[in-house]
Design a protein around this motif. Structure first.
Motif, PDB file in Angstrom:
ATOM      1  N   LYS A  64       0.845  -1.207   0.000  1.00  0.00           N
ATOM      2  CA  LYS A  64       0.000   0.000   0.000  1.00  0.00           C
ATOM      3  C   LYS A  64       0.877   1.253   0.000  1.00  0.00           C
ATOM      4  O   LYS A  64       0.579   2.235  -0.667  1.00  0.00           O
ATOM      5  N   LYS A  65       1.977   1.212   0.738  1.00  0.00           N
ATOM      6  CA  LYS A  65       2.921   2.338   0.750  1.00  0.00           C
ATOM      7  C   LYS A  65       3.584   2.466  -0.626  1.00  0.00           C
ATOM      8  O   LYS A  65       3.738   3.574  -1.145  1.00  0.00           O
ATOM      9  N   SER A  68       1.171   4.058  -2.984  1.00  0.00           N
ATOM     10  CA  SER A  68       1.040   5.502  -2.754  1.00  0.00           C
ATOM     11  C   SER A  68       2.271   6.259  -3.245  1.00  0.00           C
ATOM     12  O   SER A  68       2.156   7.396  -3.714  1.00  0.00           O
ATOM     13  N   ALA A  72       2.015   9.218  -5.940  1.00  0.00           N
ATOM     14  CA  ALA A  72       2.514  10.548  -5.585  1.00  0.00           C
ATOM     15  C   ALA A  72       3.413  11.135  -6.673  1.00  0.00           C
ATOM     16  O   ALA A  72       3.534  12.358  -6.776  1.00  0.00           O
TER      17      ALA A  72
END
Length: 124
Positions: A64-65, A68, A72
């Protein structure tokens, strides 16, 4: 045979498959010139794509990181897609670039890893 929620198992499988991929950004296609057998040239749209596995093992490893971090970057002309599994569990977070036949890159956890994947994606 009944599956989840009392719906037939075949429909449950289709509905979970339909929900298994999420595209985060519309693709801005870039074109590539191809030569036909008659010798004329035509433009062909080609999309760049990054698939990030968010299934159980990869999620535990931090996918999930990773997802992201890709989102970004706001990469122009690149689809960032969340998928369920790339069948390389235990080596994640796993990322695949350039479609279903593209290479799978394992252990994409840090910003440096993400930048290396983007560099590799843009090479092609």
């Amino acid at each position: 045979r009944r599956g989840r929620g009392g719906i037939p198992a075949s429909q449950a499988a289709m509905s979970s498959f339909a929900l298994s991929s999420r595209v985060f950004r519309p693709s801005l296609k870039r074109s590539r010139v191809c030569t036909t057998s008659g010798g004329s040239t035509v433009a062909r749209a080609e999309a760049k794509e990054v698939k990030v596995c968010t299934n159980k093992e990869c999620k535990r490893a931090g996918s999930k990181k990773t997802l992201s971090m890709f989102a970004a970057l706001e990469l122009q002309g690149v689809d960032i897609v969340e998928i369920r599994c790339l069948d390389e569990c235990g080596m994640g977070p796993n990322v695949q670039i350039n479609g279903d036949d593209g290479p799978i890159i394992n252990g994409v956890k840090t910003e440096d890893d993400v930048k290396k994947v983007v560099d590799r994606l843009m090479e092609n």
